[in-house]
Design a protein around this motif. Structure first.
Motif, short mmCIF file in Angstrom:
data_model
loop_
_atom_site.label_atom_id
_atom_site.label_comp_id
_atom_site.label_asym_id
_atom_site.label_seq_id
_atom_site.Cartn_x
_atom_site.Cartn_y
_atom_site.Cartn_z
N UNK A 1 -2.07 7.31 2.11
CA UNK A 1 -2.18 7.43 3.56
C UNK A 1 -3.39 8.25 3.97
N UNK A 2 -3.85 9.14 3.09
CA UNK A 2 -5.02 9.97 3.36
C UNK A 2 -6.30 9.29 2.88
N UNK A 3 -6.22 8.67 1.71
CA UNK A 3 -7.43 8.13 1.10
C UNK A 3 -7.74 6.73 1.62
N UNK A 4 -6.74 5.86 1.66
CA UNK A 4 -6.98 4.46 2.02
C UNK A 4 -5.81 3.94 2.84
N UNK A 5 -5.75 4.36 4.10
CA UNK A 5 -4.60 3.95 4.92
C UNK A 5 -4.51 2.45 5.13
N UNK A 6 -5.62 1.73 5.10
CA UNK A 6 -5.61 0.28 5.30
C UNK A 6 -5.27 -0.48 4.02
N UNK A 7 -5.40 0.17 2.89
CA UNK A 7 -5.10 -0.48 1.63
C UNK A 7 -6.11 -1.53 1.21
N UNK A 8 -7.31 -1.51 1.78
CA UNK A 8 -8.32 -2.53 1.47
C UNK A 8 -9.25 -2.11 0.35
N UNK A 9 -9.15 -0.88 -0.08
CA UNK A 9 -10.03 -0.33 -1.12
C UNK A 9 -11.51 -0.47 -0.76
N UNK A 10 -11.78 -0.33 0.53
CA UNK A 10 -13.17 -0.38 0.97
C UNK A 10 -13.88 0.89 0.50
N UNK A 11 -15.05 0.73 -0.12
CA UNK A 11 -15.74 1.87 -0.71
C UNK A 11 -16.16 2.89 0.34
N UNK B 1 -11.78 9.23 -7.58
CA UNK B 1 -11.22 8.04 -6.93
C UNK B 1 -12.22 6.89 -6.96
N UNK B 2 -13.49 7.18 -6.69
CA UNK B 2 -14.50 6.13 -6.71
C UNK B 2 -14.67 5.54 -8.11
N UNK B 3 -14.51 6.39 -9.13
CA UNK B 3 -14.63 5.90 -10.50
C UNK B 3 -13.41 5.09 -10.93
N UNK B 4 -12.22 5.43 -10.40
CA UNK B 4 -10.98 4.72 -10.77
C UNK B 4 -10.05 4.66 -9.58
N UNK B 5 -10.22 3.67 -8.69
CA UNK B 5 -9.37 3.57 -7.49
C UNK B 5 -7.90 3.36 -7.81
N UNK C 1 -13.61 18.74 -2.97
CA UNK C 1 -13.45 17.42 -2.36
C UNK C 1 -14.36 16.39 -3.01
N UNK C 2 -15.56 16.81 -3.39
CA UNK C 2 -16.49 15.90 -4.06
C UNK C 2 -15.96 15.52 -5.44
N UNK C 3 -15.36 16.46 -6.14
CA UNK C 3 -14.80 16.17 -7.46
C UNK C 3 -13.69 15.13 -7.35
N UNK D 1 -14.58 3.57 3.13
CA UNK D 1 -13.37 4.30 3.51
C UNK D 1 -12.98 5.32 2.44
N UNK D 2 -13.06 4.90 1.19
CA UNK D 2 -12.74 5.82 0.09
C UNK D 2 -13.72 6.99 0.06
N UNK D 3 -14.96 6.73 0.39
CA UNK D 3 -15.97 7.78 0.36
C UNK D 3 -15.74 8.82 1.45
N UNK D 4 -15.25 8.40 2.60
CA UNK D 4 -15.13 9.29 3.75
C UNK D 4 -13.75 9.93 3.89
N UNK D 5 -12.88 9.72 2.94
CA UNK D 5 -11.52 10.26 3.04
C UNK D 5 -11.53 11.79 2.96
N UNK D 6 -10.44 12.39 3.44
CA UNK D 6 -10.32 13.85 3.47
C UNK D 6 -9.72 14.33 2.15
N UNK D 7 -10.56 14.44 1.13
CA UNK D 7 -10.08 14.87 -0.19
C UNK D 7 -9.80 16.36 -0.22
#
Length: 435
Positions: A75-85, A134-138, A127-129, A87-93
């Motif tokens: 819900x925080x990382x990919x609320x749409x579930x589309x695995x858009x890069x 996540x970007x390396x292994x969604x 957050x960058x870590x 969206x994954x990049x801008x999530x609140x890690x």
């Protein structure tokens, strides 16, 4: 009476000679003692210098990490579930990391003061870590994984003994509550120290625990390549011409005097020259390794010319005369006989010039190589910094953690210098010929 007087005078003369000899021997012993004392003082000064640098910087090669069970909430990382890069990049890690540390130390989510103290145990780059994971292994999205994240600089300093627990809480970087949390995690084995790869693989950062030397290393490499490609061939060619082909007249005397004078010019003058010509006149990009390489090439050129001329002059004249005597041209004599024999001296002078260029700071400051660059340059035309400049910037930083990073960067710079000098010694012995 005469014989007795002569004997007395001879005895006095022998005594005087013995005293003079003893005096000379004493003077010689004192001179040797002065020499030994001077050498011992030099070794002591070098030892103290290296001991100070190493004792201050060796701890930076280790970094503290905290093992936390992090829930990669979809819900925080990919609320749409589309695995858009994007969206994954801008999530609140950062939120994920904070929730993990809150749960670990048992902080009430509604207690803001304690939440802040708990969050301060983690590096601001956490957050960058998590983002990179996540970007390396969604596929980890939606799972809870125990991951090692970087501890804050104050936590790292405490574990390395740089923060005194006996200092009153009001004057200490970490509160008593934070100390109790850290001690509990240490007892459970959640906090550990490992080799600090970030120091070598990361770029500039405002936080010491996430700051690295990668941009400085790449920038220094580009500049040294430019110096090798420009200063070495031009310096050797200029030295060969002045030593072997140039006529001995007033003009060549003027050139030789100016070359010797340029070798003694303060390095900051070359920085002013580079700023005026390469940046203001030619329009080359500021803070780029290409400009730093050109400036350092100009600064190194006189040193290489002087060393090469000395190496050429050390070749016995009989070598040249023998080659000319069997019908070789002057160019053939120089290319096939003189230069090969002068290679050890040329290499020694060249590497000495390169080592000097590697450690220069003033000319690089003048051309603006103090930029805050996070990503390493892909070409010599992109902004970068250099090892001595990075040391200067970290040394002037107010953060406690940058003190040990300054020492670590100095150790790496010294290792490069030692390696280049060792290479010079090896090449000299490898190509040296005795006659």
């Amino acid at each position: 009476m005469t014989a007795t007087a002569e004997i007395s005078r001879a005895a006095v003369s022998r005594d005087a000679q013995a005293k003079a000899l003893a005096k000379r021997n004493a003077a010689e012993r004192r001179f040797r003692a002065y020499g030994i004392a001077a050498i011992a003082f030099c070794f002591l000064a070098v030892f103290v210098l290296f001991a100070s640098i190493i004792s201050r910087g060796y701890t930076a090669f280790q970094q503290s990490h905290i093992a936390l069970p992090v829930t990669f909430d979809a819900a925080v990382i990919d609320p749409d579930g589309k695995r858009d890069r994007t969206t994954l990049f801008q999530a609140d890690y950062a939120k994920l990391a904070k929730n993990a540390i809150y749960a670990e130390v048992g902080v009430d989510p509604n207690n803001k003061p304690l939440r802040k103290k708990a969050a301060d145990l983690l590096s601001r780059g956490v957050d960058v870590e998590l983002r990179d994971m996540v970007l390396a292994d969604p596929s980890i999205i939606g799972q809870t994984k125990t991951v090692e994240v970087t501890a804050a600089g104050d936590v790292d300093a405490l574990l390395k003994g740089a923060i005194d627990r006996k200092v009153p809480e009001a004057n200490r970087q970490l509160s008593d509550q934070q100390l109790s949390w850290i001690d509990a995690m240490v007892q459970k084995g959640q906090i550990s120290k490992s080799f600090n790869w970030t120091l070598l693989t990361a770029g500039a950062s405002s936080q010491p625990e996430t700051a690295g030397l990668l941009v400085a290393l790449v920038g220094s490499l580009y500049m040294m390549l430019i110096v090798v490609l420009l200063a070495v061939p031009f310096g050797v060619a200029g030295a060969v011409y002045l030593e072997e082909f140039a006529p001995k007249n007033r003009w060549t005397d003027i050139i030789e005097v100016n070359v010797n004078n340029l070798a003694a010019v303060p390095s900051i003058v070359y920085g002013l020259l580079g700023l005026a010509i390469f940046i203001n006149t030619m329009g080359l990009p500021r803070s780029a390794p290409i400009v730093g390489g050109l400036v350092l090439s100009l600064m190194t050129l006189p040193t290489i010319i002087i060393a090469t001329r000395a190496a050429l002059a050390s070749v016995p004249p009989s070598i040249k005369e023998a080659a000319l005597g069997v019908g070789a041209s002057k160019m053939q004599t120089i290319a096939h006989h003189v230069l090969p024999l002068a290679v050890p001296g040329i290499l020694t002078g060249t590497i000495i010039g390169l080592v000097r260029a590697l450690g220069e700071t003033a000319p690089l400051l003048m051309i603006g190589m103090v930029a805050f660059v996070v990503d390493p340059p892909k070409t010599p035309l992109e902004p970068a910094t250099a090892l001595p400049i990075q040391i200067y910037m970290w040394a002037t930083s107010a953060e406690r953690g940058f003190t040990e990073r300054t020492g670590a960067a100095t150790i790496i710079l010294l290792l490069f210098s030692f390696a280049m000098n060792a290479g010079a010694i090896y090449l000299r012995r490898r190509f040296e010929r005795r006659w």
